[in-house]
Motif scaffolding. Sequence first.
Motif, PDB file in Angstrom:
ATOM      1  N   PRO A   1       1.113  -1.016  -0.388  1.00 33.84           N
ATOM      2  CA  PRO A   1      -0.180   0.088   0.063  1.00 33.84           C
ATOM      3  C   PRO A   1       0.749   1.531  -0.050  1.00 33.84           C
ATOM      4  O   PRO A   1       0.511   2.255  -0.496  1.00 33.84           O
ATOM      5  CB  PRO A   1      -0.702  -0.346   1.600  1.00 33.84           C
ATOM      6  CG  PRO A   1      -1.063  -1.478   1.959  1.00 33.84           C
ATOM      7  CD  PRO A   1       0.636  -1.711   1.351  1.00 33.84           C
ATOM      8  N   SER A   2       1.707   0.777   0.861  1.00 34.17           N
ATOM      9  CA  SER A   2       3.194   2.080   0.362  1.00 34.17           C
ATOM     10  C   SER A   2       4.476   1.749   0.609  1.00 34.17           C
ATOM     11  O   SER A   2       4.812   0.417   0.470  1.00 34.17           O
ATOM     12  CB  SER A   2       2.581   3.341   1.437  1.00 34.17           C
ATOM     13  OG  SER A   2       3.749   2.471   2.735  1.00 34.17           O
ATOM     14  N   ASP A   3       5.492   2.356   0.433  1.00 36.17           N
ATOM     15  CA  ASP A   3       7.290   2.188   0.473  1.00 36.17           C
ATOM     16  C   ASP A   3       7.206   1.830   2.025  1.00 36.17           C
ATOM     17  O   ASP A   3       8.441   1.118   1.947  1.00 36.17           O
ATOM     18  CB  ASP A   3       7.629   3.059  -0.685  1.00 36.17           C
ATOM     19  CG  ASP A   3       8.046   4.418   0.486  1.00 36.17           C
ATOM     20  OD1 ASP A   3       7.438   4.785   1.793  1.00 36.17           O
ATOM     21  OD2 ASP A   3       8.825   5.155  -0.041  1.00 36.17           O
ATOM     22  N   ARG A   4       6.435   2.002   3.197  1.00 37.26           N
ATOM     23  CA  ARG A   4       7.125   1.357   3.986  1.00 37.26           C
ATOM     24  C   ARG A   4       5.707   0.236   4.727  1.00 37.26           C
ATOM     25  O   ARG A   4       6.128  -0.527   5.491  1.00 37.26           O
ATOM     26  CB  ARG A   4       7.043   2.123   4.944  1.00 37.26           C
ATOM     27  CG  ARG A   4       7.770   3.112   5.850  1.00 37.26           C
ATOM     28  CD  ARG A   4       7.678   4.299   6.284  1.00 37.26           C
ATOM     29  NE  ARG A   4       7.086   4.238   7.381  1.00 37.26           N
ATOM     30  CZ  ARG A   4       6.499   4.863   8.326  1.00 37.26           C
ATOM     31  NH1 ARG A   4       5.896   6.131   8.065  1.00 37.26           N
ATOM     32  NH2 ARG A   4       6.759   4.274   9.989  1.00 37.26           N
TER      33      ARG A   4
ATOM     34  N   PHE B   1       6.754  -1.216   8.628  1.00 35.17           N
ATOM     35  CA  PHE B   1       8.277  -0.661   8.712  1.00 35.17           C
ATOM     36  C   PHE B   1       8.254   0.661   9.751  1.00 35.17           C
ATOM     37  O   PHE B   1       7.798   1.635   8.470  1.00 35.17           O
ATOM     38  CB  PHE B   1       8.704  -1.410   7.844  1.00 35.17           C
ATOM     39  CG  PHE B   1       8.253  -2.781   7.570  1.00 35.17           C
ATOM     40  CD1 PHE B   1       9.498  -3.975   8.242  1.00 35.17           C
ATOM     41  CD2 PHE B   1       7.338  -3.314   6.602  1.00 35.17           C
ATOM     42  CE1 PHE B   1       9.128  -5.600   8.051  1.00 35.17           C
ATOM     43  CE2 PHE B   1       7.140  -4.395   6.821  1.00 35.17           C
ATOM     44  CZ  PHE B   1       8.154  -5.224   7.314  1.00 35.17           C
ATOM     45  N   PRO B   2       9.805   0.773  10.202  1.00 35.97           N
ATOM     46  CA  PRO B   2      10.107   1.822  10.764  1.00 35.97           C
ATOM     47  C   PRO B   2      10.586   3.052   8.644  1.00 35.97           C
ATOM     48  O   PRO B   2      10.387   4.270   8.806  1.00 35.97           O
ATOM     49  CB  PRO B   2      11.563   1.832  10.654  1.00 35.97           C
ATOM     50  CG  PRO B   2      11.745   0.220  11.047  1.00 35.97           C
ATOM     51  CD  PRO B   2      10.225  -0.186  10.541  1.00 35.97           C
ATOM     52  N   SER B   3      10.766   2.221   7.764  1.00 27.98           N
ATOM     53  CA  SER B   3      11.489   3.125   6.419  1.00 27.98           C
ATOM     54  C   SER B   3      11.573   2.177   5.883  1.00 27.98           C
ATOM     55  O   SER B   3      11.268   0.930   5.662  1.00 27.98           O
ATOM     56  CB  SER B   3      12.995   3.265   6.379  1.00 27.98           C
ATOM     57  OG  SER B   3      13.655   2.445   6.868  1.00 27.98           O
ATOM     58  N   LYS B   4      11.078   2.571   4.357  1.00 29.56           N
ATOM     59  CA  LYS B   4      11.744   1.613   2.902  1.00 29.56           C
ATOM     60  C   LYS B   4      12.624   0.577   3.339  1.00 29.56           C
ATOM     61  O   LYS B   4      12.607  -0.822   2.859  1.00 29.56           O
ATOM     62  CB  LYS B   4      11.497   2.409   1.747  1.00 29.56           C
ATOM     63  CG  LYS B   4      11.398   1.669   0.348  1.00 29.56           C
ATOM     64  CD  LYS B   4      12.184   2.881  -0.420  1.00 29.56           C
ATOM     65  CE  LYS B   4      11.331   2.348  -1.338  1.00 29.56           C
ATOM     66  NZ  LYS B   4      12.084   1.052  -2.184  1.00 29.56           N
TER      67      LYS B   4
ATOM     68  N   ASP C   1       2.199   5.554  -4.557  1.00 33.66           N
ATOM     69  CA  ASP C   1       1.520   6.182  -4.676  1.00 33.66           C
ATOM     70  C   ASP C   1      -0.121   5.784  -5.340  1.00 33.66           C
ATOM     71  O   ASP C   1      -0.500   5.603  -6.112  1.00 33.66           O
ATOM     72  CB  ASP C   1       1.871   7.528  -5.761  1.00 33.66           C
ATOM     73  CG  ASP C   1       0.871   8.613  -5.904  1.00 33.66           C
ATOM     74  OD1 ASP C   1       1.374   9.528  -5.089  1.00 33.66           O
ATOM     75  OD2 ASP C   1      -0.067   8.998  -6.870  1.00 33.66           O
ATOM     76  N   PRO C   2      -0.852   6.861  -4.260  1.00 36.32           N
ATOM     77  CA  PRO C   2      -2.746   6.183  -4.805  1.00 36.32           C
ATOM     78  C   PRO C   2      -2.846   5.941  -6.747  1.00 36.32           C
ATOM     79  O   PRO C   2      -3.789   5.614  -7.027  1.00 36.32           O
ATOM     80  CB  PRO C   2      -3.624   6.457  -4.047  1.00 36.32           C
ATOM     81  CG  PRO C   2      -2.400   7.924  -3.655  1.00 36.32           C
ATOM     82  CD  PRO C   2      -1.267   6.686  -3.377  1.00 36.32           C
TER      83      PRO C   2
END
Lengths: 166, 118
Positions: free
Chosen positions: A10-13, A132-135, B16-17
């Motif tokens: 869903p996001s880079d983390r 996660f704390p970072s990518k 990114d959505p």
Amino acid sequence: MPKPLQASTPSDREVRVVRSFDAPRQLVWDAYTKPELVKKWMLGPPDWTMSVCEMDVRAGGAFRWRWRNTVDGKEFGFFGTFKEVVALSRIVHEENYDPGDIGGPMSTEPAIITTTFEESNGVTTVTVDMLFPSKEARDGAMASGMTDGMEMSYTHLDSLCAAKAA
Amino acid sequence: MNAAEHLDLTFAALADPTRRAIVARLARGEASVQELAEPFDLSQPAISKHLKVLERAGLVSIGQDGQRRPRRLEPKRLQEAMSWLERHFEIWEQNYRRLDALLEEMKREASTQKRSRR
């Protein structure tokens, strides 16, 4: 037979894993929260057993999971704290990696894992959100999990070949 | 660029959505920048910026159709990213199959208990 899990980023983390089970929510919840049941399924590849499975499933309670390879005796694990527990629907816990004898960096900051249980028509869907704390931490965790998995499979293959040769 | 760098670009592009929505739209067929901009309520330059990120990651290519320059989805990178995720989660799926079996056992036990209580 239930469909295989679905994974997404869903996001880079974050990493999200969704899987449905053909059972009511109460049973799935029990299988996730009672150590004697968790030990029966959360085993990973062949030749690994859960040597430690301690879980105090309530807000502020601690958990410790350790796995042991039955062939070479190597161990690794995860430990942390439950942050939020809503019976039958939601668990939030902080998770730290303990490299044990298999290596990889000890995590400096925990990952936050949110597990939600939803039931519809007797089918329970479990969604695991890992933040996660970072990518870099996320990619590292994913990458090492993958290599460990491959390594474990190879170990298994080795032992199979050895058994055949004998 | 090596495989790991490709994966980095792919996952960054998909983090990114709006860009995920563009990918979902292009999965249904090619579209011009203008067509892509309409449903998102974004300016064409804003969409172009997102498209550049997707193009750099190899997820989207630019076609040539007369005067039109439609954007197309390149499924290869997407498949690489998916199979990478799937490989990682193979171990999880093994666990889940064991959990399926355990739940079947628990369901049987629960129904036996119900019957014996009657």
